[in-house]
Design a protein around this motif. Sequence first.
Motif, PDB file in Angstrom:
ATOM      1  N   ALA A 274      39.513  34.129  -0.304  1.00 54.34           N
ATOM      2  CA  ALA A 274      38.414  34.989  -0.741  1.00 54.34           C
ATOM      3  C   ALA A 274      37.745  35.665   0.447  1.00 54.34           C
ATOM      4  O   ALA A 274      37.362  36.834   0.377  1.00 54.34           O
ATOM      5  CB  ALA A 274      37.399  34.164  -1.534  1.00 54.34           C
ATOM      6  N   THR A 275      37.598  34.927   1.546  1.00 55.55           N
ATOM      7  CA  THR A 275      37.003  35.479   2.759  1.00 55.55           C
ATOM      8  C   THR A 275      38.106  35.709   3.778  1.00 55.55           C
ATOM      9  O   THR A 275      38.733  34.751   4.243  1.00 55.55           O
ATOM     10  CB  THR A 275      35.940  34.528   3.343  1.00 55.55           C
ATOM     11  N   LEU A 276      38.346  36.970   4.114  1.00 53.32           N
ATOM     12  CA  LEU A 276      39.422  37.302   5.039  1.00 53.32           C
ATOM     13  C   LEU A 276      38.934  37.447   6.474  1.00 53.32           C
ATOM     14  O   LEU A 276      39.733  37.354   7.403  1.00 53.32           O
ATOM     15  CB  LEU A 276      40.114  38.604   4.605  1.00 53.32           C
ATOM     16  N   GLN A 277      37.630  37.697   6.645  1.00 47.70           N
ATOM     17  CA  GLN A 277      37.125  37.953   7.990  1.00 47.70           C
ATOM     18  C   GLN A 277      35.884  37.104   8.251  1.00 47.70           C
ATOM     19  O   GLN A 277      34.974  37.047   7.429  1.00 47.70           O
ATOM     20  CB  GLN A 277      36.807  39.439   8.174  1.00 47.70           C
ATOM     21  N   LEU A 278      35.883  36.454   9.404  1.00 45.13           N
ATOM     22  CA  LEU A 278      34.734  35.661   9.829  1.00 45.13           C
ATOM     23  C   LEU A 278      34.172  36.294  11.094  1.00 45.13           C
ATOM     24  O   LEU A 278      34.880  36.403  12.107  1.00 45.13           O
ATOM     25  CB  LEU A 278      35.150  34.216  10.102  1.00 45.13           C
ATOM     26  N   ILE A 279      32.935  36.746  11.034  1.00 43.61           N
ATOM     27  CA  ILE A 279      32.287  37.390  12.171  1.00 43.61           C
ATOM     28  C   ILE A 279      31.307  36.398  12.787  1.00 43.61           C
ATOM     29  O   ILE A 279      30.415  35.881  12.097  1.00 43.61           O
ATOM     30  CB  ILE A 279      31.555  38.669  11.741  1.00 43.61           C
ATOM     31  N   VAL A 280      31.483  36.132  14.077  1.00 45.80           N
ATOM     32  CA  VAL A 280      30.649  35.143  14.770  1.00 45.80           C
ATOM     33  C   VAL A 280      29.940  35.820  15.938  1.00 45.80           C
ATOM     34  O   VAL A 280      30.467  35.858  17.058  1.00 45.80           O
ATOM     35  CB  VAL A 280      31.499  33.950  15.266  1.00 45.80           C
ATOM     36  N   PRO A 281      28.758  36.388  15.691  1.00 44.53           N
ATOM     37  CA  PRO A 281      27.987  36.981  16.795  1.00 44.53           C
ATOM     38  C   PRO A 281      27.097  35.920  17.443  1.00 44.53           C
ATOM     39  O   PRO A 281      26.833  34.866  16.862  1.00 44.53           O
ATOM     40  CB  PRO A 281      27.157  38.048  16.084  1.00 44.53           C
ATOM     41  N   GLY A 282      26.633  36.229  18.630  1.00 41.26           N
ATOM     42  CA  GLY A 282      25.730  35.312  19.320  1.00 41.26           C
ATOM     43  C   GLY A 282      25.533  35.744  20.754  1.00 41.26           C
ATOM     44  O   GLY A 282      26.240  36.617  21.261  1.00 41.26           O
ATOM     45  N   ASN A 283      24.565  35.125  21.385  1.00 43.29           N
ATOM     46  CA  ASN A 283      24.267  35.489  22.762  1.00 43.29           C
ATOM     47  C   ASN A 283      25.350  34.957  23.703  1.00 43.29           C
ATOM     48  O   ASN A 283      26.159  34.093  23.333  1.00 43.29           O
ATOM     49  CB  ASN A 283      22.898  34.961  23.180  1.00 43.29           C
ATOM     50  N   VAL A 284      25.369  35.458  24.916  1.00 50.42           N
ATOM     51  CA  VAL A 284      26.365  35.060  25.909  1.00 50.42           C
ATOM     52  C   VAL A 284      26.267  33.566  26.191  1.00 50.42           C
ATOM     53  O   VAL A 284      25.172  33.030  26.382  1.00 50.42           O
ATOM     54  CB  VAL A 284      26.163  35.856  27.210  1.00 50.42           C
ATOM     55  N   GLY A 285      27.418  32.885  26.193  1.00 50.41           N
ATOM     56  CA  GLY A 285      27.461  31.478  26.551  1.00 50.41           C
ATOM     57  C   GLY A 285      26.986  30.514  25.482  1.00 50.41           C
ATOM     58  O   GLY A 285      26.766  29.328  25.760  1.00 50.41           O
ATOM     59  N   SER A 286      26.830  30.978  24.243  1.00 47.71           N
ATOM     60  CA  SER A 286      26.297  30.118  23.182  1.00 47.71           C
ATOM     61  C   SER A 286      27.344  29.202  22.561  1.00 47.71           C
ATOM     62  O   SER A 286      27.013  28.341  21.749  1.00 47.71           O
ATOM     63  CB  SER A 286      25.653  30.974  22.087  1.00 47.71           C
ATOM     64  N   GLY A 287      28.620  29.369  22.925  1.00 43.71           N
ATOM     65  CA  GLY A 287      29.661  28.482  22.398  1.00 43.71           C
ATOM     66  C   GLY A 287      30.526  29.102  21.323  1.00 43.71           C
ATOM     67  O   GLY A 287      31.246  28.393  20.611  1.00 43.71           O
ATOM     68  N   LYS A 288      30.508  30.435  21.206  1.00 46.64           N
ATOM     69  CA  LYS A 288      31.309  31.107  20.173  1.00 46.64           C
ATOM     70  C   LYS A 288      32.801  30.911  20.409  1.00 46.64           C
ATOM     71  O   LYS A 288      33.547  30.569  19.497  1.00 46.64           O
ATOM     72  CB  LYS A 288      30.982  32.610  20.146  1.00 46.64           C
ATOM     73  N   THR A 289      33.246  31.155  21.635  1.00 41.24           N
ATOM     74  CA  THR A 289      34.666  31.032  21.941  1.00 41.24           C
ATOM     75  C   THR A 289      35.137  29.595  21.776  1.00 41.24           C
ATOM     76  O   THR A 289      36.225  29.344  21.254  1.00 41.24           O
ATOM     77  CB  THR A 289      34.954  31.518  23.371  1.00 41.24           C
ATOM     78  N   THR A 290      34.314  28.632  22.187  1.00 40.73           N
ATOM     79  CA  THR A 290      34.668  27.223  22.011  1.00 40.73           C
ATOM     80  C   THR A 290      34.852  26.899  20.540  1.00 40.73           C
ATOM     81  O   THR A 290      35.814  26.210  20.148  1.00 40.73           O
ATOM     82  CB  THR A 290      33.583  26.318  22.619  1.00 40.73           C
ATOM     83  N   ALA A 291      33.942  27.386  19.701  1.00 38.22           N
ATOM     84  CA  ALA A 291      34.023  27.104  18.265  1.00 38.22           C
ATOM     85  C   ALA A 291      35.289  27.693  17.653  1.00 38.22           C
ATOM     86  O   ALA A 291      35.997  27.026  16.886  1.00 38.22           O
ATOM     87  CB  ALA A 291      32.785  27.660  17.560  1.00 38.22           C
ATOM     88  N   LEU A 292      35.603  28.939  18.006  1.00 38.08           N
ATOM     89  CA  LEU A 292      36.783  29.570  17.429  1.00 38.08           C
ATOM     90  C   LEU A 292      38.069  29.002  18.028  1.00 38.08           C
ATOM     91  O   LEU A 292      39.105  28.964  17.356  1.00 38.08           O
ATOM     92  CB  LEU A 292      36.717  31.086  17.625  1.00 38.08           C
ATOM     93  N   ALA A 293      38.018  28.543  19.274  1.00 35.43           N
ATOM     94  CA  ALA A 293      39.185  27.875  19.854  1.00 35.43           C
ATOM     95  C   ALA A 293      39.464  26.568  19.126  1.00 35.43           C
ATOM     96  O   ALA A 293      40.627  26.236  18.844  1.00 35.43           O
ATOM     97  CB  ALA A 293      38.965  27.617  21.341  1.00 35.43           C
ATOM     98  N   ALA A 294      38.416  25.823  18.805  1.00 37.45           N
ATOM     99  CA  ALA A 294      38.584  24.588  18.032  1.00 37.45           C
ATOM    100  C   ALA A 294      39.180  24.895  16.659  1.00 37.45           C
ATOM    101  O   ALA A 294      40.056  24.161  16.167  1.00 37.45           O
ATOM    102  CB  ALA A 294      37.241  23.880  17.880  1.00 37.45           C
ATOM    103  N   LEU A 295      38.715  25.986  16.049  1.00 34.97           N
ATOM    104  CA  LEU A 295      39.291  26.422  14.769  1.00 34.97           C
ATOM    105  C   LEU A 295      40.780  26.704  14.925  1.00 34.97           C
ATOM    106  O   LEU A 295      41.603  26.258  14.115  1.00 34.97           O
ATOM    107  CB  LEU A 295      38.562  27.673  14.286  1.00 34.97           C
ATOM    108  N   GLY A 296      41.147  27.440  15.957  1.00 38.65           N
ATOM    109  CA  GLY A 296      42.552  27.767  16.181  1.00 38.65           C
ATOM    110  C   GLY A 296      43.396  26.549  16.489  1.00 38.65           C
ATOM    111  O   GLY A 296      44.538  26.439  16.030  1.00 38.65           O
ATOM    112  N   ASN A 297      42.852  25.610  17.256  1.00 39.46           N
ATOM    113  CA  ASN A 297      43.585  24.394  17.574  1.00 39.46           C
ATOM    114  C   ASN A 297      43.987  23.649  16.307  1.00 39.46           C
ATOM    115  O   ASN A 297      45.121  23.176  16.174  1.00 39.46           O
ATOM    116  CB  ASN A 297      42.737  23.475  18.465  1.00 39.46           C
TER     117      ASN A 297
END
Length: 272
Positions: free
Chosen positions: A115-138
């Motif tokens: 149902a949801t094809l796109q997840l948009i994760v905005p946030g300030n620099v260094g807030s952990g966005k890449t870490t969160a999405l890397a964990a998702l990908g792992n």
Amino acid sequence: MPVATDHLPSSRTAQPRRLFEITDHVLGILERGGADLNQLGMPAPPEPEDGLWEDVRVPRARALKNIWINSMKDAAHDEYLRWRLDDLAPEQKKDVLKDWLASLVEAKRVKGRPATLQLIVPGNVGSGKTTALAALGNEASEQGLHTLFVKHATYLTLRRPSGGPEDMTAYRVRKKFVEADLLILDEFCGEMDGVATEFARRETIDLVDSRLAAGRATAYSTNLRSRSTPQFPAPGIADILGERLLSRLQSRAHLEKIHGQDRRKPRKALDW
């Protein structure tokens, strides 16, 4: 007259191969590529020791995991491979990511569209966005999803005629990233301080549109807002890539903001 026999093949040591016999070398290549060895009359491989799904063919599962690992290494993000969703802090929205991943896995199992094809994760620099999405990908790569990670700027570079590796044309680059079950597009609109070039707009819209049309999921991390406002005058995504792109980005999308202190900032300010 005696005949020299030193160079004649011995029937005991050099047996002719049977027609269409598969050598161990070829078998290894097929296995790494995810071939179904049962179709070749080969015995099923033993169960893996690293907890991969029982209902995913082991060679295929291992190939998917390696594809993900290689994409992370290409991005110089090897250190993120250790993260799992349970390792994340509450502000990194691990429960939301778990639920979305479950929906993607189920959609693939039933050959449907999430149902949801796109997840948009905005946030300030260094807030952990890449870490969160890397964990998702792992975890996605371990649950049967063909998952790739790439920075937005890197994708655009690869799409240029001379931007990709020697063995990968611009067409193959597009095909690779369009066909992944889950694409994590990191630092969306990163390194773009003003209005993007026509090339960047065209290529980004093509990628987003193509993945939407194919029903394939994409997760975006970004430091930018959707558009500039009097309160926040810095250029946003619409200002850089256009309203059309923002409209496509918000189609069948879910937004999860991650805000927090800059995790990369030193505890004590550096005196320059």
